[in-house]
Motif scaffolding. Structure first.
Motif, mmCIF file in Angstrom:
data_model
loop_
_atom_site.group_PDB
_atom_site.id
_atom_site.type_symbol
_atom_site.label_atom_id
_atom_site.label_comp_id
_atom_site.label_asym_id
_atom_site.label_seq_id
_atom_site.Cartn_x
_atom_site.Cartn_y
_atom_site.Cartn_z
ATOM 1 N N VAL A 200 0.835 -1.200 0.000
ATOM 2 C CA VAL A 200 0.000 0.000 0.000
ATOM 3 C C VAL A 200 0.872 1.253 0.000
ATOM 4 O O VAL A 200 0.573 2.233 -0.701
ATOM 5 C CB VAL A 200 -0.947 -0.001 1.215
ATOM 6 C CG1 VAL A 200 -1.691 1.321 1.327
ATOM 7 C CG2 VAL A 200 -1.948 -1.139 1.095
ATOM 8 N N GLN A 201 1.969 1.230 0.764
ATOM 9 C CA GLN A 201 2.854 2.389 0.819
ATOM 10 C C GLN A 201 3.533 2.653 -0.527
ATOM 11 O O GLN A 201 3.829 3.804 -0.857
ATOM 12 C CB GLN A 201 3.923 2.172 1.900
ATOM 13 C CG GLN A 201 3.393 2.222 3.320
ATOM 14 C CD GLN A 201 2.890 3.596 3.702
ATOM 15 O OE1 GLN A 201 1.733 3.931 3.437
ATOM 16 N NE2 GLN A 201 3.735 4.387 4.310
ATOM 17 N N ILE A 202 3.782 1.619 -1.297
ATOM 18 C CA ILE A 202 4.370 1.798 -2.622
ATOM 19 C C ILE A 202 3.311 2.265 -3.618
ATOM 20 O O ILE A 202 3.562 3.131 -4.466
ATOM 21 C CB ILE A 202 5.017 0.485 -3.100
ATOM 22 C CG1 ILE A 202 6.234 0.149 -2.223
ATOM 23 C CG2 ILE A 202 5.435 0.575 -4.564
ATOM 24 C CD1 ILE A 202 6.859 -1.195 -2.535
ATOM 25 N N ALA A 203 2.116 1.696 -3.511
ATOM 26 C CA ALA A 203 1.054 2.044 -4.459
ATOM 27 C C ALA A 203 0.559 3.476 -4.274
ATOM 28 O O ALA A 203 0.185 4.137 -5.257
ATOM 29 C CB ALA A 203 -0.117 1.070 -4.305
ATOM 30 N N MET A 204 0.569 3.978 -3.042
ATOM 31 C CA MET A 204 0.016 5.305 -2.794
ATOM 32 C C MET A 204 0.737 6.403 -3.574
ATOM 33 O O MET A 204 0.096 7.178 -4.302
ATOM 34 C CB MET A 204 0.040 5.603 -1.290
ATOM 35 C CG MET A 204 -0.569 6.940 -0.905
ATOM 36 S SD MET A 204 -2.317 7.101 -1.338
ATOM 37 C CE MET A 204 -3.048 5.942 -0.170
ATOM 38 N N PRO A 205 2.065 6.559 -3.481
ATOM 39 C CA PRO A 205 2.710 7.634 -4.258
ATOM 40 C C PRO A 205 2.758 7.376 -5.753
ATOM 41 O O PRO A 205 2.904 8.321 -6.541
ATOM 42 C CB PRO A 205 4.129 7.689 -3.664
ATOM 43 C CG PRO A 205 4.360 6.332 -3.109
ATOM 44 C CD PRO A 205 3.030 5.858 -2.606
ATOM 45 N N LEU A 206 2.647 6.112 -6.166
ATOM 46 C CA LEU A 206 2.707 5.807 -7.595
ATOM 47 C C LEU A 206 1.355 5.935 -8.287
ATOM 48 O O LEU A 206 1.271 6.434 -9.418
ATOM 49 C CB LEU A 206 3.252 4.387 -7.798
ATOM 50 C CG LEU A 206 4.717 4.148 -7.427
ATOM 51 C CD1 LEU A 206 5.070 2.682 -7.651
ATOM 52 C CD2 LEU A 206 5.642 5.049 -8.223
ATOM 53 N N LEU A 207 0.290 5.491 -7.611
ATOM 54 C CA LEU A 207 -1.005 5.368 -8.270
ATOM 55 C C LEU A 207 -2.076 6.331 -7.761
ATOM 56 O O LEU A 207 -3.025 6.634 -8.489
ATOM 57 C CB LEU A 207 -1.524 3.924 -8.117
ATOM 58 C CG LEU A 207 -0.603 2.818 -8.633
ATOM 59 C CD1 LEU A 207 -1.211 1.453 -8.353
ATOM 60 C CD2 LEU A 207 -0.334 2.992 -10.124
ATOM 61 N N VAL A 208 -1.961 6.774 -6.528
ATOM 62 C CA VAL A 208 -3.038 7.561 -5.926
ATOM 63 C C VAL A 208 -2.651 9.021 -5.742
ATOM 64 O O VAL A 208 -3.350 9.925 -6.214
ATOM 65 C CB VAL A 208 -3.462 6.949 -4.568
ATOM 66 C CG1 VAL A 208 -4.571 7.794 -3.926
ATOM 67 C CG2 VAL A 208 -3.931 5.513 -4.754
ATOM 68 N N ARG A 209 -1.541 9.267 -5.062
ATOM 69 C CA ARG A 209 -1.177 10.643 -4.699
ATOM 70 C C ARG A 209 -1.045 11.571 -5.898
ATOM 71 O O ARG A 209 -1.469 12.727 -5.825
ATOM 72 C CB ARG A 209 0.101 10.644 -3.867
ATOM 73 C CG ARG A 209 0.386 11.986 -3.162
ATOM 74 C CD ARG A 209 1.714 11.914 -2.430
ATOM 75 N NE ARG A 209 1.718 10.824 -1.472
ATOM 76 C CZ ARG A 209 2.826 10.237 -1.022
ATOM 77 N NH1 ARG A 209 4.001 10.625 -1.486
ATOM 78 N NH2 ARG A 209 2.769 9.259 -0.139
ATOM 79 N N PRO A 210 -0.466 11.128 -7.034
ATOM 80 C CA PRO A 210 -0.376 12.059 -8.174
ATOM 81 C C PRO A 210 -1.717 12.542 -8.681
ATOM 82 O O PRO A 210 -1.795 13.574 -9.354
ATOM 83 C CB PRO A 210 0.347 11.227 -9.245
ATOM 84 C CG PRO A 210 1.104 10.195 -8.482
ATOM 85 C CD PRO A 210 0.233 9.857 -7.303
ATOM 86 N N HIS A 211 -2.796 11.799 -8.361
ATOM 87 C CA HIS A 211 -4.113 12.140 -8.886
ATOM 88 C C HIS A 211 -5.017 12.788 -7.830
ATOM 89 O O HIS A 211 -6.217 12.947 -8.075
ATOM 90 C CB HIS A 211 -4.791 10.882 -9.428
ATOM 91 C CG HIS A 211 -3.956 10.148 -10.444
ATOM 92 N ND1 HIS A 211 -3.746 10.623 -11.720
ATOM 93 C CD2 HIS A 211 -3.260 8.981 -10.359
ATOM 94 C CE1 HIS A 211 -2.969 9.782 -12.379
ATOM 95 N NE2 HIS A 211 -2.651 8.777 -11.582
ATOM 96 N N LEU A 212 -4.461 13.159 -6.691
ATOM 97 C CA LEU A 212 -5.262 13.844 -5.677
ATOM 98 C C LEU A 212 -5.674 15.241 -6.136
ATOM 99 O O LEU A 212 -6.622 15.817 -5.610
ATOM 100 C CB LEU A 212 -4.484 13.932 -4.362
ATOM 101 C CG LEU A 212 -4.217 12.598 -3.651
ATOM 102 C CD1 LEU A 212 -3.387 12.820 -2.397
ATOM 103 C CD2 LEU A 212 -5.523 11.882 -3.308
ATOM 104 N N ALA A 213 -4.957 15.793 -7.079
ATOM 105 C CA ALA A 213 -5.300 17.080 -7.683
ATOM 106 C C ALA A 213 -4.757 17.076 -9.110
ATOM 107 O O ALA A 213 -3.886 16.280 -9.454
ATOM 108 C CB ALA A 213 -4.717 18.246 -6.881
#
Length: 342
Positions: A200-213
Motif C-alpha cells: 500500500v505504501q508503494i502504491a500510494m505515491p505511484l497510483l493515488v497521490r499524483p491524482h489527488l489534484a
C-alpha cells in the motif's frame, strides 16, 4: 478489560516508547545548535549580498546521512507498530486457543476487540505523532537547505513529515489486527501485515497521490538551468538534446521536450552542422547559439508537477484515505469476530 489489555500490551509499548524517548533525547541535544548554525549561515550570506546556494549545499552535505537516517525512523515506525502491536495480540490468542476462555466471560468478544482497538490504537497514533513531531522539528533546518531531490512534497520525505505518519500507524495497526483474525497464526499474520502495508505504501505515491489534484504543466525555454547534454550523431543525424530535472521544491512528475505544436518529438530537428552541431573545423558549438536556435524553433521543456504549496492539502487528503481504510478494516474485524470465530 482495560487492565488485561494493558498487561498484554505493556512490554511492546514500553519498548517502543523507550526507543522514542531515546530518539527524542538524541535529537533534542543537537537540535537548537543545528537550527542556529543554519540561520546564522543564511543570514551571513544574505548580508553579503550573495546567493546562499553554496552554503545550503555545504550545510546539507554535512548532515545528509543523519538527515536520511532520522527520516527513515519516521518511515519505519508505522510498519513496526503494525508488525508488533497489531498482528500478535489477537493472532496469539487464537493460535493458543485462549480466546475460548476470554470470550466466555462476562465481557463480550465485541467489547474485547473494541477495547484492544481503542487502547492500543490510541497508543499507536500517539507514538507515530511523537516520532514524526521530533523528526520534523530536528530536520526543519536541513529541509530549508535541501535541493529538489529532497523536497518535502517529494515521495521520499512526504511520508516522514506532517500528519500522514499518524494515519499510516493507525492503518498498519488495524491491518495487523485484521490479519491476525483472518489467519489465526502469529508469524504468518505478521508476514502478511508487513507485505500488505509495504504494498500500500508503494502504491500510494505511484497510483493515488499524483491524482489527488490536477497536476500543473508549464513550458519553459531551454537554457543552462535545464540543459543536460547535446550529442551530435556520427552519421550526420539531428543532434540529440537531453534535459535534466529542474531542482525545485515542487514534486516533478515528468519532464519532456515539446515542439512548437505541443507534440513530443523523438529528436530535435536541427542541422548537424548548425548551432548545435559539430562544425567542419572541429570547433565545439557555442552553447548560447545552440540555445538560441532551439528556442527560436519553438522547442520547450514541458514539466508536469505538483506545487510545493500542495503539501498540506495532500497531507490531509492522504490521511483521510488511510482513515477510511482503517475504519473499513475495523468493520471487517468486528464482522469476523462475531461471525467467523468460535
Amino acid at each position: 478489560m482495560i487492565w488485561l489489555t494493558w498487561r498484554q500490551f505493556r512490554a511492546a509499548a514500553t519498548a517502543v516508547f523507550a526507543a522514542l524517548g531515546v530518539l527524542a533525547i538524541l535529537l533534542a541535544l543537537p537540535g537548537p545548535g543545528l537550527a542556529d548554525n543554519c540561520s546564522d549561515g543564511i543570514a551571513a550570506c544574505t548580508a553579503q549580498g550573495g546567493e546562499c546556494s553554496d552554503f545550503a549545499r555545504r550545510f546539507f552535505d554535512e548532515h545528509e546521512k543523519a538527515f536520511l537516517g532520522v527520516s527513515a525512523v519516521a518511515l519505519l515506525l508505522p510498519a513496526v507498530i503494525g508488525l508488533f502491536w497489531g498482528a500478535p495480540p489477537v493472532a496469539r490468542e487464537l493460535e493458543a486457543g485462549t480466546h475460548r476462555l476470554v470470550w466466555n466471560q462476562s465481557i463480550t468478544r465485541t467489547r474485547w476487540l473494541a477495547v484492544k482497538l481503542g487502547l492500543v490504537g490510541l497508543a499507536a497514533t500517539t507514538a507515530a505523532g511523537v516520532g514524526t513531531l521530533a523528526v520534523t522539528w530536528w530536520a526543519s533546518p536541513i529541509d530549508r537547505t535541501a535541493d529538489g531531490s529532497y523536497a518535502r512534497i517529494s515521495p521520499l520525505l512526504f511520508a516522514a513529515r506532517g500528519i500522514v505518519p499518524v494515519g499510516y500507524a493507525a492503518f498498519a495497526f488495524v491491518l495487523g489486527v485484521t490479519a491476525g483474525l483472518l489467519i489465526r497464526r502469529t508469524l504468518p499474520a505478521m508476514a502478511v501485515t508487513l507485505s500488505a502495508f509495504v504494498a500500500v505504501q508503494i502504491a500510494m505515491p505511484l497510483l493515488v497521490r499524483p491524482h489527488l489534484a490536477e497536476p500543473v504543466r508549464s513550458n519553459t525555454e531551454i537554457s543552462e538551468s535545464n540543459f543536460q547534454n547535446v550529442l551530435t550523431p556520427q552519421d550526420g543525424g539531428s543532434p540529440q538534446v537531453t534535459l535534466g530535472t529542474p531542482q525545485t521544491e515542487d514534486w516533478i512528475l515528468s519532464t519532456r521536450i515539446v515542439d512548437a505544436s505541443g507534440g513530443a518529438p523523438d529528436a530535435i530537428a536541427l542541422s548537424p552542422s548548425g548551432a548545435c552541431g559539430q562544425h567542419p573545423d572541429s570547433t565545439p558549438p557555442v552553447i548560447e547559439e545552440c540555445f538560441a536556435e532551439i528556442n527560436r524553433l519553438g522547442y520547450r521543456q514541458q514539466v508536469t508537477y505538483h506545487p510545493a504549496s500542495r503539501f498540506w492539502p495532500f497531507q490531509w487528503y492522504e490521511t483521510g484515505i488511510y482513515a477510511a481504510l482503517t475504519l473499513a478494516l475495523a468493520g471487517l474485524s468486528f464482522r469476523c469476530i462475531r461471525r467467523r470465530l468460535s
